[in-house]
Design an enzyme around this catalytic site. Sequence first.
Site, PDB file in Angstrom:
ATOM      1  N   GLU A   1       0.807  -1.216   0.000  1.00  0.00           N
ATOM      2  CA  GLU A   1       0.000   0.000   0.000  1.00  0.00           C
ATOM      3  C   GLU A   1       0.845   1.273   0.000  1.00  0.00           C
ATOM      4  O   GLU A   1       0.841   2.040   0.972  1.00  0.00           O
ATOM      5  CB  GLU A   1      -0.962  -0.022   1.191  1.00  0.00           C
ATOM      6  CG  GLU A   1      -1.959  -1.171   1.101  1.00  0.00           C
ATOM      7  CD  GLU A   1      -3.058  -1.139   2.160  1.00  0.00           C
ATOM      8  OE1 GLU A   1      -2.987  -0.278   3.062  1.00  0.00           O
ATOM      9  OE2 GLU A   1      -3.967  -1.965   2.077  1.00  0.00           O
TER      10      GLU A   1
ATOM     11  N   GLU B   1      -4.777  -8.314  -0.752  1.00  0.00           N
ATOM     12  CA  GLU B   1      -5.382  -8.290   0.575  1.00  0.00           C
ATOM     13  C   GLU B   1      -6.886  -8.144   0.430  1.00  0.00           C
ATOM     14  O   GLU B   1      -7.377  -7.335  -0.365  1.00  0.00           O
ATOM     15  CB  GLU B   1      -4.869  -7.118   1.425  1.00  0.00           C
ATOM     16  CG  GLU B   1      -3.518  -7.308   2.049  1.00  0.00           C
ATOM     17  CD  GLU B   1      -3.174  -6.166   3.015  1.00  0.00           C
ATOM     18  OE1 GLU B   1      -4.118  -5.524   3.551  1.00  0.00           O
ATOM     19  OE2 GLU B   1      -1.983  -5.907   3.215  1.00  0.00           O
TER      20      GLU B   1
END
Length: 772
Positions: free
Chosen positions: A303, A540
């Site tokens: 991220e 994820e």
Amino acid sequence: MVSPSGSESSFVFLEGSPKPTPSTSYTQPDPLLDKIHPSLLPSYIPGSTRAYAHDWSRTGTGGEIKPNGRHIVDSYGRVCSLRGVNVSGCSKAPMNHDHGAFPGEHAVVTFVGRPFPLEEAPEHFSRLRRWGLTFIRFLVTWEAVEHAGLGIYDKEYLTYVRKLLLLLPSFGLSAFVVVHQDVWSRYSGGSGAPAWTLEAVGFDLHALEESGAAWLLGVKGGGHVEAERGIWPCGYQKLAAATMATCFWAGDTFAPKLKIAMPGGQTKPVQQYLQDAFLDMYATVVQALDGLDGVIGFEVMNEPHKGYIELPSLHKFDYNTDLHLSHVPSAFESFMLGSGFPTLVAHWTRSFPLPTRLTSRSVLNSTNRKAWRPDGPTQGMCVWEMHGVWGWDNSKNEGVVLRENYFVKDPMTGRKVDWYTDFYYPFLKRWTDRARKVMSNDKMFFVEPIPNEFCPPSWTAEHQLPNMVFTPHWYDLNVLFNKAFGDFTVNVQGLSRGMFPLKALYWGQQGARENYSLQIQNIVDHGYQALGGKPILIGECGIPMDMNKKEAFESDNWKWQERMMDAMMTGLERSLVGFTLWNYNPDNNDIRGDDWNGENFSWFSRRRGLPRSLLDLDQSSFTLDNGGRILPSIVRPYAAKTAGIPTRFEYEMNTGAFIFEWRSPESKENIVLTARETEIFVPSLITYGRKLVVSGLSAGDKYTYDEARQTLFIVPRDGSSGRMHKIAVSVDPPLRPQFEVNTLWGDFGEVILSGLVMFVGLFVIIKYYFYM
């Protein structure tokens, strides 16, 4: 019944671990000896090799798996559907983490034993194998490798990780390794970079919280109570994390005056310093894991966040993209707070229909604490004041913005910047070039966009990587934010992009499935549109186990967690993408959760598991299921290795039935099949004590189901180019339903219909008496 696979009999068990009964041997050719699968032989009997569907070792795949267009294929050209887990959320914090001493003693932390000690590995790997979740996104942090200082690598930790990942093929597992980060570092409220990176830039670790430069309560064991819940993502906008990200990606552009002293007396520009240190660390990790069959690739960073880059105003953040909760200072307010000036800051609270609203303002940093060290490279000055972005007006005794659009354009040329093309893509190229130099053979490179963004159109061929796999993330942000799930769900993805509000609302389990399917499909479609022929895997996705005020921890009734997980899994299945669930955490418990910022995502809890002494590690053993919650929603059939192109998969967990459709590849698709056998994972959780019923096969097609290997083997007679195949599979008797797949009409149809009848009747009466 076919015996367990030969690869199971070769498992490496550590001392003290229970051992399964060895399986019988096979006389069929070893797939490693040639790349022609024996299923091409007319006399082949389905299931006669040693493999099982979810076996990603070389035995199970005939060699390496690799990208081929939009797919990942095994050495026989079969399309692989990779399902697995993130291992593990506990890897964000060291084994000797002391909440009370944090952030002190940061140089002597140890991550040896994260995610679990070596002696526990057979238990956890056997459990994941039983559940068919055999593809691992393995978490490593920069801090774990280099916490003691620049260039000082923790060899004990790297040795531990190598020994752990060395075991993967023995259990049919494979992994890709991600250097994980959130909000830059534990020391700025997240996880990832070591403490010395912040100190090198000039931050005082012990002043970050008091000055408002970071929110640290969540990494110190907090984040569980209502007032603290969900604050940590706001740390991306605070001074410490935003400054570090900006310097890392674009220090040469926006912080050229910031030079870091090196041991020999020289200095380095901050961007070069941070990126070189990161790449040196990453090369060390790659070298330590080089040659491991179980490691198929690496992901550059979890991220990524661009900090202040492209921020249009120093006076506010974008409400649609940046979470506003609790105290959220603007960039300018963060600058002043970090420089020791008490500052009035907006306070946001949860609301409806908008997620949060401004409710008050408070003065922060009333003690005049400075976030900058006087002995640092800025000599105690804010780095952005040093670059003339803002200043202090002594005559007015207030701070003033001097360069409002500083982070939008290159300060030297005036050219508008783009984070992806100017900073992210060039860094990715540096990373792959560096990694490939220390690899003995090429691995896959996993990359992702900024969280909650679609794949940017600028990610064209010249910016793509060799052996690239696109790994975006997906969560239901509304549920994560509110920690609540019920019959009413919202398409936050659509709302943030201008969707008409009523269109973004869904009711019931059927609505949740449709909602999640649409959102996940949007991510996949945008990825294919931008990247063309590159594989996509959701890196994820998960659900909070402590939703709905943690009521399931008391009642042990997990119906809402089951329903949410089912809706998410249905969306993933319909999109035909692989994924790694967040997360399998053996350190999870009901009180601490995942022990990081109040999160509690692990659907495995050691408190509910059996001790190792009572476990049977064979994949057919039900003893491994203890400790798992909502398993019927998670452990589901899937086509792991398809001799063709999957076109549809639909599973109904309340009955155990599924439909799978695929077609033989056409010549233009550049997939060379040297196998006819398709291997489908069908868990014994749904077949134990039941008959597996397979229908839809054509004349001459053959199949067999081996419950011990949890695999349905199918060998079609005709695999000619473009031919369609379809099977419908069920269990007899059907599973006991876990919940009702309710709909708006099913729940309220009678009420709606009655209302319509009353309305029509009233209309007729009014018309008759007043208009006749």
